[in-house]
Design an enzyme around this catalytic site. Structure first.
Site, PDB file in Angstrom:
ATOM      1  N   GLY A   1      -5.477  -3.477  -4.431  1.00 43.20           N
ATOM      2  CA  GLY A   1      -6.272  -3.930  -3.281  1.00 43.20           C
ATOM      3  C   GLY A   1      -5.655  -5.136  -2.587  1.00 43.20           C
ATOM      4  O   GLY A   1      -4.756  -5.793  -3.127  1.00 43.20           O
ATOM      5  N   THR A   2      -6.165  -5.412  -1.391  1.00 43.55           N
ATOM      6  CA  THR A   2      -5.596  -6.490  -0.575  1.00 43.55           C
ATOM      7  C   THR A   2      -5.779  -7.865  -1.219  1.00 43.55           C
ATOM      8  O   THR A   2      -4.978  -8.769  -0.976  1.00 43.55           O
ATOM      9  CB  THR A   2      -6.225  -6.497   0.839  1.00 43.55           C
ATOM     10  OG1 THR A   2      -7.654  -6.408   0.700  1.00 43.55           O
ATOM     11  CG2 THR A   2      -5.747  -5.321   1.669  1.00 43.55           C
TER      12      THR A   2
ATOM     13  N   GLY B   1       0.829  -1.212   0.000  1.00 46.59           N
ATOM     14  CA  GLY B   1       0.000   0.000   0.000  1.00 46.59           C
ATOM     15  C   GLY B   1       0.862   1.262   0.000  1.00 46.59           C
ATOM     16  O   GLY B   1       2.040   1.228   0.345  1.00 46.59           O
TER      17      GLY B   1
ATOM     18  N   ARG C   1      -1.650   8.426   4.137  1.00 46.61           N
ATOM     19  CA  ARG C   1      -1.952   9.203   5.350  1.00 46.61           C
ATOM     20  C   ARG C   1      -0.711   9.480   6.199  1.00 46.61           C
ATOM     21  O   ARG C   1      -0.733  10.307   7.107  1.00 46.61           O
ATOM     22  CB  ARG C   1      -2.991   8.451   6.198  1.00 46.61           C
ATOM     23  CG  ARG C   1      -4.390   8.578   5.662  1.00 46.61           C
ATOM     24  CD  ARG C   1      -5.332   7.652   6.395  1.00 46.61           C
ATOM     25  NE  ARG C   1      -5.135   6.255   6.004  1.00 46.61           N
ATOM     26  CZ  ARG C   1      -5.725   5.228   6.612  1.00 46.61           C
ATOM     27  NH1 ARG C   1      -6.510   5.435   7.637  1.00 46.61           N
ATOM     28  NH2 ARG C   1      -5.516   3.989   6.194  1.00 46.61           N
TER      29      ARG C   1
ATOM     30  N   ALA D   1      47.761  22.177  34.034  1.00 49.68           N
ATOM     31  CA  ALA D   1      46.511  22.783  33.563  1.00 49.68           C
ATOM     32  C   ALA D   1      46.807  23.786  32.449  1.00 49.68           C
ATOM     33  O   ALA D   1      47.816  24.483  32.478  1.00 49.68           O
ATOM     34  CB  ALA D   1      45.806  23.474  34.719  1.00 49.68           C
TER      35      ALA D   1
END
Ligand code: UD1
Ligand code: MG
Length: 431
Positions: A81-82, A11, A15, A396
């Site tokens: 389609g499915t 598909g 969306r 340092a």
């Protein structure tokens, strides 16, 4: 178990509003389709994924992770389609489970329930207060008579709140016989897999509804669904870790990738993110730290520590605002405000506040090696590539540009100048 699995993933996923194929969106660090494949692999060794949109991209991601998955490219132009998705697939076993690639929360337990029993077809059914968007399942005498897509429902059918969860198990010979007979005489002009139910009912076949939990079977169709599914997956991951002995402070604020692993007893404080294939062993990860694709063993990190990929942190303390990248730290203390990249640092070494490994010259990355029992004074810059041997003291503020031999002191400083009473002269004030 002798069952074939077909996962529908052809598909378009409109969306989702994304250029990334829907099933490749990730939940807890793993693509949705991989979650579905993982659940399927627990019940089957014959898995086919149906693809079409951006087929190559989907196939590539799956093939990178799994070796034995079959692919079927649907002829969407002619058979959308499915139902069209199933055309041309020949399952190996005599029962086939059909599910969707966008159901990352489905578990093998629920899939097993759908396979069980001796009916001809089992259909997943969800009870929903709001059934809109789903196919309605018409059930009579505990058997399914029909599935009607919402767009094809009459007003009475629309009121049905038993909906099709989209997962089916079916005798493979029925599938083989029914699929070529499907038509597209419906409002969407698609070949509906769900129309095989009526064919089966007409032949007197037994079609059983299997009621399934909404949480597992609801598809992820939008980015809102994606976020909801993520929350559920996160809850599962963290619940299981806590039950296995990990302590979590405010677990709702913690993110843990599904690929992360935990051993022993670790403490994870609030706001922590554990990303990728990280391994956390008997460690304390303090608030708001981020660990990515790294091993943290018997160590404490943070608060607000950042460990980037390919780091191995062992018996070490890393404090706030320390960033580590692609480094091995073994028995080290780096308490504050440092960047340690492409470095190997050994036992007993102390990294002072603000120490930076300058690993990049604008073109390439270089390595820093620091041996045992080295004291690196605060605000030291180590310009890589550099090797600092054991038992070294670095004053340092030093800029280290040469390798340092065992036992040495290294210090680079501009001599300090003190001008007495300068303040009062400068501001023209009297003392
Ligand atoms: C489908 C069912 C519906 C059910 C719902 C559950 C049909 C006709 N309807 O509807 O009854 O309530 O699922 O979620 O089956 N796909 C393909 N090829 C295609 C079309 C879809 O492989 O040509 C795949 C999709 O990628 C998806 C799955 O099939 O993984 C379902 O497709 P989708 O369009 O979401 O089906 P629905 O219309 O929601
Ligand atoms: Mg749809």
């Amino acid at each position: 178990m002798s069952i074939s699995v077909v996962i529908l993933s052809a598909g378009k996923g409109t969306r989702m509003k994304s250029n990334t194929p829907k099933v490749l969106h990730k939940i807890s660090g793993k693509p949705m389709i991989s979650h579905v494949i993982d659940a399927s692999k627990k019940i089957s060794d014959d898995i086919t994924v149906v693809i079409y949109h951006q087929a190559e991209r989907v196939r590539e991601v799956i093939e990178k992770e799994y070796k034995d998955i079959k692919f079927h490219i649907q002829d969407v132009e002619n058979f959308p389609g499915t139902g069209g998705a199933l055309r041309g697939i020949t399952p190996k076993y005599n029962r086939t489970l059909i599910l969707n690639g966008d159901m990352p929360l489905v578990t093998d337990n629920s899939l097993k329930n759908l396979i069980d029993g001796d009916s001809d077809i089992n259909i997943s059914v969800i009870k929903l207060d709001n059934p809109s968007g789903y196919g309605r399942v018409v059930i009579e005498n505990q058997e399914v008579k029909q599935i009607v897509e919402e767009k094809d429902c009459n007003p009475i059918q629309k009121e049905i709140n038993s909906v099709n969860g989209g997962v089916y198990s079916i005798k493979s010979e029925l599938l083989k016989r029914y699929i070529p007979k499907l038509n597209n005489f419906n409002s969407q002009k698609e070949y509906y897999l769900t129309d095989i139910i009526e064919m089966a009912v007409k032949e007197g076949r037994i079609v059983k509804p299997i009621f399934v939990p909404e949480e597992e079977f609801k598809g992820v169709n939008s980015k809102l669904d994606l976020a909801t599914a993520e929350e559920i997956m996160q809850r599962r991951i963290k619940d299981s870790l806590m039950l296995n002995g990990t302590i979590m402070h405010l677990p709702d604020t913690i993110y843990i990738d599904i690929n992360a692993s935990f051993e022993g007893e670790s403490i994870i404080e609030s706001g922590v993110s554990i990303i990728g294939k990280s391994q956390i062993i008997n460690s304390h990860i303090k608030a708001n730290s981020v660990i990515e694709d790294s091993i943290i063993d018997n160590s404490s990190i943070g608060p607000m520590g950042r460990v980037r990929p390919q780091s191995h942190i062992q018996d070490t303390h890393i404090g706030n605002f320390v960033e580590v990248k692609k480094s091995n730290l073994n028995g080290v203390k780096a308490g504050h405000l440092s960047y340690l990249g492409d470095a190997t640092i050994e036992e007993g070494t102390n990294i002072g506040a603000g120490v930076i490994t300058c690993n990049y010259d604008g073109k390439a990355k270089y390595k820093t090696k620091i041996g045992k029992n080295v004291f690196v004074g605060s605000d030291t810059q180590i310009v890589a590539p550099i090797t600092i041997e054991d038992d070294v003291i670095i004053g340092a503020g030093t800029t280290v540009t040469k390798d340092i031999k065992t036992g040495s002191l290294a210090i680079s400083r501009v001599p300090l100048k003190i001008v007495a009473d300068f303040f009062y002269k400068f501001f023209k004030k009297v003392r």
